[in-house]
Design a protein around this motif. Structure first.
Motif, PDB file in Angstrom:
ATOM      1  N   ARG A  58     -13.849   3.814   5.713  1.00  0.00           N
ATOM      2  CA  ARG A  58     -14.125   4.762   4.634  1.00  0.00           C
ATOM      3  C   ARG A  58     -14.447   4.048   3.327  1.00  0.00           C
ATOM      4  NH1 ARG A  58     -10.196   9.591   3.850  1.00  0.00           N
ATOM      5  NH2 ARG A  58     -12.115  10.375   2.885  1.00  0.00           N
ATOM      6  N   TRP A  59     -13.658   3.009   3.001  1.00  0.00           N
ATOM      7  CA  TRP A  59     -13.902   2.259   1.774  1.00  0.00           C
ATOM      8  C   TRP A  59     -13.662   0.774   2.033  1.00  0.00           C
ATOM      9  CZ3 TRP A  59      -9.736   5.785   1.948  1.00  0.00           C
ATOM     10  CH2 TRP A  59      -8.476   5.194   2.113  1.00  0.00           C
ATOM     11  N   TYR A  60     -14.048  -0.035   1.058  1.00  0.00           N
ATOM     12  CA  TYR A  60     -13.868  -1.476   1.144  1.00  0.00           C
ATOM     13  C   TYR A  60     -12.512  -1.853   0.544  1.00  0.00           C
ATOM     14  CZ  TYR A  60     -18.795  -2.033   2.355  1.00  0.00           C
ATOM     15  OH  TYR A  60     -20.009  -1.978   2.985  1.00  0.00           O
ATOM     16  N   GLU A  61     -11.804  -2.677   1.278  1.00  0.00           N
ATOM     17  CA  GLU A  61     -10.533  -3.188   0.776  1.00  0.00           C
ATOM     18  C   GLU A  61     -10.789  -4.310  -0.235  1.00  0.00           C
ATOM     19  OE1 GLU A  61      -7.681  -1.964   1.291  1.00  0.00           O
ATOM     20  OE2 GLU A  61      -8.035  -0.629   3.007  1.00  0.00           O
ATOM     21  N   PRO A  62     -10.015  -4.385  -1.308  1.00  0.00           N
ATOM     22  CA  PRO A  62     -10.208  -5.477  -2.272  1.00  0.00           C
ATOM     23  C   PRO A  62      -9.989  -6.838  -1.636  1.00  0.00           C
ATOM     24  CG  PRO A  62      -8.835  -3.744  -3.193  1.00  0.00           C
ATOM     25  CD  PRO A  62      -8.984  -3.441  -1.736  1.00  0.00           C
ATOM     26  N   GLN A  63     -10.710  -7.824  -2.108  1.00  0.00           N
ATOM     27  CA  GLN A  63     -10.615  -9.171  -1.542  1.00  0.00           C
ATOM     28  C   GLN A  63      -9.313  -9.848  -1.917  1.00  0.00           C
ATOM     29  OE1 GLN A  63     -12.147  -8.220  -4.110  1.00  0.00           O
ATOM     30  NE2 GLN A  63     -12.395  -9.789  -5.665  1.00  0.00           N
ATOM     31  N   VAL A  64      -8.666  -9.407  -2.988  1.00  0.00           N
ATOM     32  CA  VAL A  64      -7.363  -9.917  -3.414  1.00  0.00           C
ATOM     33  C   VAL A  64      -6.410  -8.728  -3.513  1.00  0.00           C
ATOM     34  CG1 VAL A  64      -6.099 -11.158  -5.209  1.00  0.00           C
ATOM     35  CG2 VAL A  64      -8.434 -11.813  -4.683  1.00  0.00           C
ATOM     36  N   SER A  65      -5.181  -8.919  -3.092  1.00  0.00           N
ATOM     37  CA  SER A  65      -4.204  -7.846  -3.139  1.00  0.00           C
ATOM     38  C   SER A  65      -3.959  -7.421  -4.581  1.00  0.00           C
ATOM     39  CB  SER A  65      -2.891  -8.305  -2.499  1.00  0.00           C
ATOM     40  OG  SER A  65      -1.867  -7.355  -2.715  1.00  0.00           O
ATOM     41  N   LEU A  66      -4.293  -6.175  -4.895  1.00  0.00           N
ATOM     42  CA  LEU A  66      -4.054  -5.667  -6.249  1.00  0.00           C
ATOM     43  C   LEU A  66      -2.570  -5.479  -6.502  1.00  0.00           C
ATOM     44  CD1 LEU A  66      -6.966  -3.087  -6.618  1.00  0.00           C
ATOM     45  CD2 LEU A  66      -6.883  -5.482  -7.319  1.00  0.00           C
ATOM     46  N   GLU A  67      -1.803  -5.205  -5.450  1.00  0.00           N
ATOM     47  CA  GLU A  67      -0.356  -5.118  -5.603  1.00  0.00           C
ATOM     48  C   GLU A  67       0.220  -6.472  -5.991  1.00  0.00           C
ATOM     49  OE1 GLU A  67       3.358  -3.327  -5.733  1.00  0.00           O
ATOM     50  OE2 GLU A  67       1.399  -2.378  -5.454  1.00  0.00           O
ATOM     51  N   GLY A  68      -0.294  -7.549  -5.357  1.00  0.00           N
ATOM     52  CA  GLY A  68       0.166  -8.888  -5.705  1.00  0.00           C
ATOM     53  C   GLY A  68      -0.240  -9.291  -7.112  1.00  0.00           C
ATOM     54  N   LEU A  69      -1.451  -8.874  -7.540  1.00  0.00           N
ATOM     55  CA  LEU A  69      -1.886  -9.193  -8.901  1.00  0.00           C
ATOM     56  C   LEU A  69      -1.035  -8.474  -9.939  1.00  0.00           C
ATOM     57  CD1 LEU A  69      -5.810  -9.245  -8.846  1.00  0.00           C
ATOM     58  CD2 LEU A  69      -4.251 -11.164  -9.208  1.00  0.00           C
ATOM     59  N   SER A  70      -0.677  -7.212  -9.652  1.00  0.00           N
ATOM     60  CA  SER A  70       0.143  -6.473 -10.612  1.00  0.00           C
ATOM     61  C   SER A  70       1.534  -7.084 -10.730  1.00  0.00           C
ATOM     62  CB  SER A  70       0.246  -5.007 -10.195  1.00  0.00           C
ATOM     63  OG  SER A  70       0.942  -4.883  -8.960  1.00  0.00           O
ATOM     64  N   LYS A  71       2.078  -7.626  -9.622  1.00  0.00           N
ATOM     65  CA  LYS A  71       3.362  -8.308  -9.697  1.00  0.00           C
ATOM     66  C   LYS A  71       3.224  -9.640 -10.429  1.00  0.00           C
ATOM     67  CE  LYS A  71       5.323  -6.271  -5.496  1.00  0.00           C
ATOM     68  NZ  LYS A  71       5.853  -6.549  -4.136  1.00  0.00           N
ATOM     69  N   SER A  72       2.121 -10.340 -10.206  1.00  0.00           N
ATOM     70  CA  SER A  72       1.908 -11.616 -10.895  1.00  0.00           C
ATOM     71  C   SER A  72       1.725 -11.415 -12.395  1.00  0.00           C
ATOM     72  CB  SER A  72       0.683 -12.325 -10.306  1.00  0.00           C
ATOM     73  OG  SER A  72       0.857 -12.585  -8.930  1.00  0.00           O
ATOM     74  N   PHE A  73       1.217 -10.246 -12.784  1.00  0.00           N
ATOM     75  CA  PHE A  73       1.067  -9.933 -14.204  1.00  0.00           C
ATOM     76  C   PHE A  73       2.401  -9.994 -14.929  1.00  0.00           C
ATOM     77  CE2 PHE A  73       1.338  -6.550 -17.414  1.00  0.00           C
ATOM     78  CZ  PHE A  73       0.393  -6.996 -18.322  1.00  0.00           C
ATOM     79  N   LYS A  74       3.476  -9.654 -14.218  1.00  0.00           N
ATOM     80  CA  LYS A  74       4.809  -9.644 -14.824  1.00  0.00           C
ATOM     81  C   LYS A  74       5.585 -10.917 -14.506  1.00  0.00           C
ATOM     82  CE  LYS A  74       4.923  -4.661 -13.879  1.00  0.00           C
ATOM     83  NZ  LYS A  74       3.775  -4.635 -12.964  1.00  0.00           N
ATOM     84  N   ALA A  75       4.947 -11.890 -13.873  1.00  0.00           N
ATOM     85  CA  ALA A  75       5.674 -13.078 -13.430  1.00  0.00           C
ATOM     86  C   ALA A  75       6.050 -13.994 -14.589  1.00  0.00           C
ATOM     87  CB  ALA A  75       4.849 -13.853 -12.393  1.00  0.00           C
ATOM     88  N   THR A  76       5.159 -14.168 -15.544  1.00  0.00           N
ATOM     89  CA  THR A  76       5.402 -15.097 -16.640  1.00  0.00           C
ATOM     90  C   THR A  76       4.944 -14.467 -17.945  1.00  0.00           C
ATOM     91  OG1 THR A  76       4.716 -17.239 -17.587  1.00  0.00           O
ATOM     92  CG2 THR A  76       3.222 -16.192 -16.046  1.00  0.00           C
ATOM     93  N   PRO A  77       5.642 -14.702 -19.041  1.00  0.00           N
ATOM     94  CA  PRO A  77       5.237 -14.075 -20.313  1.00  0.00           C
ATOM     95  C   PRO A  77       3.897 -14.571 -20.824  1.00  0.00           C
ATOM     96  CG  PRO A  77       7.016 -15.662 -20.666  1.00  0.00           C
ATOM     97  CD  PRO A  77       6.884 -15.480 -19.191  1.00  0.00           C
ATOM     98  N   TYR A  78       3.506 -15.770 -20.438  1.00  0.00           N
ATOM     99  CA  TYR A  78       2.237 -16.296 -20.940  1.00  0.00           C
ATOM    100  C   TYR A  78       1.055 -15.541 -20.349  1.00  0.00           C
ATOM    101  CZ  TYR A  78       5.503 -20.044 -22.009  1.00  0.00           C
ATOM    102  OH  TYR A  78       6.587 -20.749 -22.456  1.00  0.00           O
ATOM    103  N   LEU A  79       1.155 -15.142 -19.085  1.00  0.00           N
ATOM    104  CA  LEU A  79       0.061 -14.400 -18.459  1.00  0.00           C
ATOM    105  C   LEU A  79       0.001 -12.971 -18.984  1.00  0.00           C
ATOM    106  CD1 LEU A  79      -2.215 -14.342 -16.395  1.00  0.00           C
ATOM    107  CD2 LEU A  79      -0.531 -13.741 -14.643  1.00  0.00           C
ATOM    108  N   SER A  80       1.119 -12.277 -18.974  1.00  0.00           N
ATOM    109  CA  SER A  80       1.117 -10.888 -19.433  1.00  0.00           C
ATOM    110  C   SER A  80       0.811 -10.793 -20.925  1.00  0.00           C
ATOM    111  CB  SER A  80       2.467 -10.231 -19.133  1.00  0.00           C
ATOM    112  OG  SER A  80       3.520 -10.931 -19.771  1.00  0.00           O
TER     113      SER A  80
END
Length: 353
Positions: A58-80
């Motif tokens: 039905r649709w294309y799956e993202p090439q990178v896990s968006l769930e993993g990216l959203s968790k990585s966004f909160k991993a370190t204060p420098y990134l967020s």
């Protein structure tokens, strides 16, 4: 005791009187081993193996896990903090439009920076007149098989739902990518390993302090005490040194004691060996390099005497080299809408009076 137990006891006693075989000592040999072959960078199982989009019917799956990216966004204060800083810079220069509010643009800019994709829905009336343009969260929006076909995956209190947007109602702005043309990829993909290492180092140090062994030691006494009560008094003094009134000095008198008769063996030397400060600073520099944000704009205290340089000059260079290119990408929406919906003010530093 029954007869069977008596017989078993007599048999064990008889066997103990038999001559025991002489056990020869087995000579110890030196042993060497390796930890495995070197792992090449270009042949590892990493994120680069998943850069193609898979079509699920039905649709294309993202090439990178968006769930993993959203968790990585909160991993370190420098990134967020770096992503939020860019979002704030863009939102501050945005000129609100009757069909697009500042709140809607903040979500549009944030989605484009954190995952490389942003989706804007054209909300129309029954007469097919545009009422407003509002963002569709990039984390849950998927591109369909046909051009202009998009789906929204919603997992609410009603359960899992799949909503298909009307045809050609979604404007998709994506970062360019070298592996596929369906979705965009964020620019900080190469810095994720550093961000995760920064998080791991922080969690390790936090668990280390919560464990409490950083203040522990072993008190080793090998002097023969003239009075056993001396050891009891020393044990009592050590127990009473915890809690309120700690860090008190202890005195122990040992008549005829030998050198090194009492030794304090620390058990927290790992605090000086895990190189926590260097790991934090190196991973911070990698993350800021991927986001291309000068450190003085992030509120980082310089460790050198000369500092980071003039903050005004750094801001102007950052605006021209980073913010203006971001604005030009988001202005692609005006071409799709056929109207100047997104517009920015020119950035000017506050001049002293």
């Amino acid at each position: 005791m029954n007869l069977f137990s008596n017989a078993k006891s007599l048999m064990n006693s008889a066997l103990s009187y038999l001559p025991q075989p002489v056990q020869q000592a087995i000579p110890q040999k030196a042993e060497a081993f390796s930890f495995g072959d070197a792992v090449p960078v270009l042949d590892g199982h990493d994120l680069s193996n998943y850069m193609e989009c898979w079509f699920n019917g039905r649709w294309y799956e993202p090439q990178v896990s968006l769930e993993g990216l959203s968790k990585s966004f909160k991993a370190t204060p420098y990134l967020s903090s770096g992503i939020i800083f860019k979002r704030n810079f863009l939102a501050n220069l945005f000129v609100p439009h009757p069909k697009m509010s500042r709140k809607a643009f903040e979500q549009i800019g944030l989605d484009f920076i954190w995952c490389g994709n942003t989706y804007v829905e054209d909300v129309q009336s029954r007469l097919r007149n545009t009422i407003e343009y509002k963002p569709a969260l990039a984390k849950y929006t998927r591109a369909g098989d046909f051009s202009g076909q998009y789906f929204y995956l919603n997992n609410s209190h009603k359960g899992y739902e799949e909503y298909e947007f009307p045809q050609d109602r979604i404007c998709h702005i994506r970062e360019t990518d070298i592996d596929q043309e369906i979705y965009g990829t964020p620019e900080y993909i190469s810095a994720l390993q550093s961000a995760w290492l920064n998080e791991s180092a922080t969690l390790f140090r936090r668990k280390y302090y919560n464990n409490g062994s950083h203040a522990g030691f072993i008190l080793y006494v090998n002097d023969p005490a003239s009075d056993p009560n001396d050891i009891t008094a020393l044990r009592t003094a050590l127990k009473e040194s915890k809690g309120p009134g700690n860090f008190r000095n202890l005195f122990y008198y040992s008549p005829n004691g030998k050198k090194d008769g009492i030794q304090v063996i620390p058990t927290s030397e790992i605090a000086a060996k895990d190189d926590f400060t260097n790991i934090k600073s190196i991973t911070r520099d990698d993350t800021l390099a991927a986001l291309r944000i000068p450190p003085q704009l992030m509120g980082i205290v310089p460790s050198n005497a000369g500092g980071f340089g003039d903050i005004k000059s750094a801001t102007e260079v950052f605006y021209h080299n980073e913010i203006i290119p971001l604005q030009s990408r988001l202005l692609q929406f005006n071409e799709w809408a056929g109207d100047e919906i997104i517009k920015f003010n020119k950035y000017e530093l506050i001049q002293p009076k």
